[in-house]
Design an enzyme around this catalytic site. Structure first.
Site, short mmCIF file in Angstrom:
data_model
loop_
_atom_site.label_atom_id
_atom_site.label_comp_id
_atom_site.label_asym_id
_atom_site.label_seq_id
_atom_site.Cartn_x
_atom_site.Cartn_y
_atom_site.Cartn_z
N HIS A 196 0.78 -1.28 0.12
CA HIS A 196 0.15 -0.08 -0.06
C HIS A 196 0.94 1.13 -0.07
O HIS A 196 1.72 1.34 0.63
CB HIS A 196 -0.92 0.16 1.20
CG HIS A 196 -1.99 0.81 1.35
ND1 HIS A 196 -1.99 2.25 1.36
CD2 HIS A 196 -3.39 0.59 0.61
CE1 HIS A 196 -3.32 2.91 1.07
NE2 HIS A 196 -3.83 1.93 0.63
N ASP A 215 -8.02 -5.34 0.03
CA ASP A 215 -8.47 -6.17 -1.16
C ASP A 215 -8.14 -7.69 -0.87
O ASP A 215 -8.65 -8.35 -1.92
CB ASP A 215 -7.77 -5.67 -2.65
CG ASP A 215 -8.60 -4.10 -2.82
OD1 ASP A 215 -9.72 -4.04 -2.48
OD2 ASP A 215 -7.60 -3.31 -3.14
N1 CMC Z 1 4.14 -7.39 -4.98
C1 CMC Z 1 5.63 -7.51 -5.25
N2 CMC Z 1 6.18 -6.23 -4.88
C2 CMC Z 1 5.73 -5.11 -4.58
C3 CMC Z 1 4.34 -5.22 -4.41
C4 CMC Z 1 3.52 -6.38 -4.55
N3 CMC Z 1 2.28 -6.32 -4.25
N4 CMC Z 1 4.02 -3.78 -4.09
C5 CMC Z 1 5.14 -3.18 -3.94
N5 CMC Z 1 6.07 -4.00 -4.31
C6 CMC Z 1 7.54 -3.81 -4.49
C7 CMC Z 1 7.91 -2.98 -5.68
O1 CMC Z 1 8.30 -3.64 -6.58
C8 CMC Z 1 8.96 -1.89 -5.27
O2 CMC Z 1 9.89 -2.66 -5.11
P1 CMC Z 1 11.69 -1.83 -5.43
O3 CMC Z 1 11.75 -0.89 -4.46
O4 CMC Z 1 12.62 -2.95 -5.45
O5 CMC Z 1 11.49 -1.34 -6.81
C9 CMC Z 1 8.73 -1.53 -3.75
O6 CMC Z 1 7.78 -2.64 -3.41
C10 CMC Z 1 7.67 -0.20 -3.58
O7 CMC Z 1 6.72 -0.31 -4.49
P2 CMC Z 1 6.00 0.96 -5.33
O8 CMC Z 1 5.32 0.50 -6.47
O9 CMC Z 1 7.15 1.96 -5.20
O10 CMC Z 1 4.93 1.30 -4.09
P3 CMC Z 1 3.52 2.23 -4.00
O11 CMC Z 1 3.46 2.52 -2.66
O12 CMC Z 1 3.75 3.00 -5.33
O13 CMC Z 1 2.68 1.26 -4.57
C11 CMC Z 1 0.61 -0.32 -4.40
C12 CMC Z 1 1.48 0.85 -3.76
C13 CMC Z 1 -0.41 -0.49 -4.10
C14 CMC Z 1 0.37 0.34 -5.79
C15 CMC Z 1 1.53 -1.66 -4.84
O14 CMC Z 1 1.97 -2.12 -3.60
C16 CMC Z 1 0.96 -2.73 -5.69
O15 CMC Z 1 0.76 -2.69 -6.90
N6 CMC Z 1 0.27 -3.75 -4.92
C17 CMC Z 1 -0.46 -4.61 -5.48
C18 CMC Z 1 -1.92 -3.89 -5.91
C19 CMC Z 1 -2.91 -3.84 -5.01
O16 CMC Z 1 -2.98 -4.61 -4.16
N7 CMC Z 1 -3.73 -2.65 -4.70
C20 CMC Z 1 -4.60 -2.47 -3.86
C21 CMC Z 1 -4.02 -1.16 -3.05
S1 CMC Z 1 -4.96 -0.86 -1.64
C22 CMC Z 1 -6.61 -0.64 -2.22
C23 CMC Z 1 -6.82 0.82 -2.44
O17 CMC Z 1 -6.34 1.69 -1.57
O18 CMC Z 1 -7.35 1.23 -3.37
#
Ligand code: CMC
Length: 427
Positions: free
Chosen positions: A308, A366
Site C-alpha cells: 500500500h 483487497d
Molecule cells: N508485490 C511485489 N512487490 C511489490 C508489491 C507487490 N504487491 N508492491 C510493491 N512492491 C515492491 C515494488 O516492486 C517496489 O520494489 P523496488 O523498491 O525494489 O522497486 C517496492 O515494493 C515499492 O513499490 P512501489 O510501487 O514504489 O509502492 P507504491 O507505494 O507506489 O505501490 C501499490 C503501492 C498498492 C500500488 C503496490 O503495492 C501494488 O501494486 N500492490 C498490488 C496492487 C494492490 O493490491 N492494490 C490495492 C491497493 S489498496 C486498495 C486501495 O487503497 O485502493
C-alpha cells in the site's frame, strides 16, 4: 551533475528553512510552499504526490506506520463493531455520528432519493450485455449530470446536500442494475422496507418473481465491506473527484471521474485481480512459484492485495475483513474454501519472506474482500462496483468539504524536460 533524466542539471540545494510550517491536529506537519515560486522562483517536485499534502481535510486520518485508520477521529475497528453503514455515512458527510432523530432523517432522505429516473434505466440498454460493470457505472453516473436541473446551484448548501444524498442513495441501484442487466434479469428497484445494505443485496440477487429473504449474516458482511471502504483520505479516486470538483464541474460528472480512477488494478480493481490470482495459484503447493515471480525484478507480476502507498504495516481493514470472511464462510458452510486456504497460506508465507518484510508489504483491504464477495454470490466483475458504492460516501464527503471551503481550481505545475525554445525549420 545530471539526474536520472540525464538532460537537466541539479543546481544548488534549496532549503525549506524560510518557509512556514503548517500543523495538522495529528500526523506530520507540512511545509507551506505556496510562496516558493513567487519568492524563490522554485517549484516543488513530487511525482506521484508521495510527500505532498494536496489540501487540508478533516475527514479521514491514516497512520501508515502504525496501521491506524480514523474516520472523523473514530478508529475504524470501533465503527466496524458498533455502527450501521448509514451512521458511518452520516459521520463522514456531516462530521458527527447522528442522534437517533438525525439518523431517522438521514435514512428518510436516502429512501426519498434512491429510485433511478426511468430515463436513466434506458441508458443501460445502450450498453453491451458483456460490458464491465465499472464501464457502465462511469457512463450512467456521468449521465446523471443531465438530470436534476431543479437543484444545480452548487454554490448553495441545499443543492450541495441534495446532490450528495442523491449520489449515496442511488449508487446501490446503479451498481446492481449494471449486474442484473448483464445477466438479462429485469432490473429490481429499491424497496424501502429494507435497510441500505439489505436493499443493495435484494437489488443484486432478488428475483422479481419471489420475495427477497434477508440473511442477517450476509447483510452484516456487506455492511462491513461498505464501512471499511467508505473513505481513505486523498487516494487516487478521491483526489480525482477533488481535482474535477475544483473546476466547479457537476458533482455527478466528478463522481464518474472518481469511478473511472477506482477501476484501475492498482486501486479498486485489485480485489478482482486478487481473486484471479488465487484461482490461478489453485492450491497452496503452487505458492512458492508465485512468490518467486512477485520478487523477480524482470517480471512485472505483483502479489495482488499486497502493499500500500500509505500503510507500511498491516492494513487494519484487512484484519477486519479476514475475520468477517471466516465467519461468513462458516455460516455458508464453506469453511473449507480452497480460495481461503490458499489466501491464508499465501499471507503466512509472504509475511515470513525477507522481500516482503524489508519492503513492508502487508495484505491490504483487497486481499480478502474478493473471497468474501464471491462467497456471497458477487461475480468478480462486480467487486470494484461494490467498492464504488462504498467509496461514494467518501467522494461526496470530500466534495462537500471542498465546496464548503471555497477551494479554487487545482493546477499543478511540472518540471519541463522537453526541448528549449527553438527556431522553426522544415525537415
Ligand atoms: N508485490 C511485489 N512487490 C511489490 C508489491 C507487490 N504487491 N508492491 C510493491 N512492491 C515492491 C515494488 O516492486 C517496489 O520494489 P523496488 O523498491 O525494489 O522497486 C517496492 O515494493 C515499492 O513499490 P512501489 O510501487 O514504489 O509502492 P507504491 O507505494 O507506489 O505501490 C501499490 C503501492 C498498492 C500500488 C503496490 O503495492 C501494488 O501494486 N500492490 C498490488 C496492487 C494492490 O493490491 N492494490 C490495492 C491497493 S489498496 C486498495 C486501495 O487503497 O485502493
Amino acid at each position: 551533475m545530471s539526474n536520472q533524466f540525464g538532460n537537466f542539471v541539479i543546481g544548488d540545494t534549496a532549503t525549506a528553512n524560510s518557509l512556514p510550517i503548517l500543523k495538522g491536529s495529528i500526523g506530520p506537519d507540512a511545509v507551506d510552499v505556496r510562496s516558493l515560486l513567487d519568492k524563490q522562483g522554485l517549484l516543488t517536485y513530487d511525482p506521484g504526490f508521495r510527500s505532498t499534502a494536496s489540501c487540508q481535510s478533516a475527514i479521514t486520518y491514516i497512520d501508515g506506520d502504525k496501521g491506524t485508520l480514523l474516520y472523523r477521529g473514530y478508529p475504524i475497528e470501533q465503527l466496524a463493531e458498533h455502527c450501521s453503514f448509514d451512521e458511518v455515512a452520516h459521520l463522514l458527510m456531516h462530521g458527527e455520528l447522528p442522534s437517533a432523530e438525525e439518523l431517522a432523517g438521514f435514512r428518510k432522505d436516502i429512501r426519498d432519493h434512491n429510485l433511478l429516473h426511468d430515463q436513466v434505466l434506458s441508458f443501460y440498454r445502450g450498453f453491451r450485455r458483456d460490458a464491465h460493470p465499472m464501464a457502465v457505472m462511469v457512463g450512467v453516473v456521468g449521465a446523471l449530470s443531465a438530470f436534476y436541473q431543479d437543484a444545480q446551484d452548487y454554490s448553495k448548501d441545499a443543492d450541495q446536500q441534495k446532490a450528495a444524498i442523491r449520489l449515496v442513495a442511488k449508487m446501490p441501484a446503479i451498481a446492481a442494475a449494471s449486474f442484473t442487466y448483464s445477466i438479462g434479469r429485469p432490473i429490481r428497484h429499491p424497496d424501502n422496507s429494507f435497510d441500505y445494505s439489505s436493499n443493495f443485496l435484494q437489488m443484486m440477487f432478488g428475483k422479481p418473481s419471489e420475495p427477497y429473504i434477508v440473511d442477517p449474516v450476509l447483510t452484516r458482511a456487506i455492511e462491513l465491506i461498505l464501512i471499511l471502504h467508505a473513505d481513505h483520505e486523498q487516494n487516487a479516486s478521491t483526489s480525482t473527484v477533488r481535482m474535477a470538483a475544483s473546476s466547479g464541474a457537476n458533482p455527478f460528472a466528478c463522481l464518474s471521474a472518481g469511478i473511472a480512477t477506482l477501476w484501475g488494478p492498482a486501486h479498486g480493481g485489485a480485489n478482482e485481480a486478487v481473486l484471479t490470482m488465487l484461482e490461478e495459484i489453485g492450491s497452496p503447493e503452487n505458492i512458492p512459484n508465485i512468490i518467486k515471480r512477485a520478487k523477480d525484478k524482470n517480471d512485472p507480476f505483483r502479489l495482488m492485495g499486497f502493499g500500500h502507498r500509505v500503510y507500511k504495516n498491516y492494513d487494519p481493514r484487512a484484519a477486519i475483513i479476514r475475520d468477517i470472511t471466516r465467519k461468513t464462510l462458516a455460516h455458508l458452510g464453506m469453511e473449507n474454501s480452497p480460495l481461503m486456504a490458499t489466501a491464508l497460506e499465501l499471507e503466512r508465507i509472504a509475511l515470513s519472506d525477507e522481500y516482503f518484510i524489508n519492503k513492508k508489504l502487508y495484505p491490504n483491504v483487497d486481499f480478502y474482500s474478493g473471497i468474501l464477495l464471491r462467497a456471497m454470490g458477487f461475480p468478480s466483475r462486480m467487486f470494484t462496483a461494490v467498492f464504488a458504492v462504498a467509496r461514494t460516501v467518501g467522494w461526496v464527503s470530500h466534495w462537500l468539504e471542498l465546496k464548503q471551503e471555497g477551494h479554487g481550481i487545482d493546477r499543478p505545475r511540472q518540471l519541463y524536460t522537453g526541448p528549449a525554445q527553438r527556431q522553426f525549420e522544415r525537415k
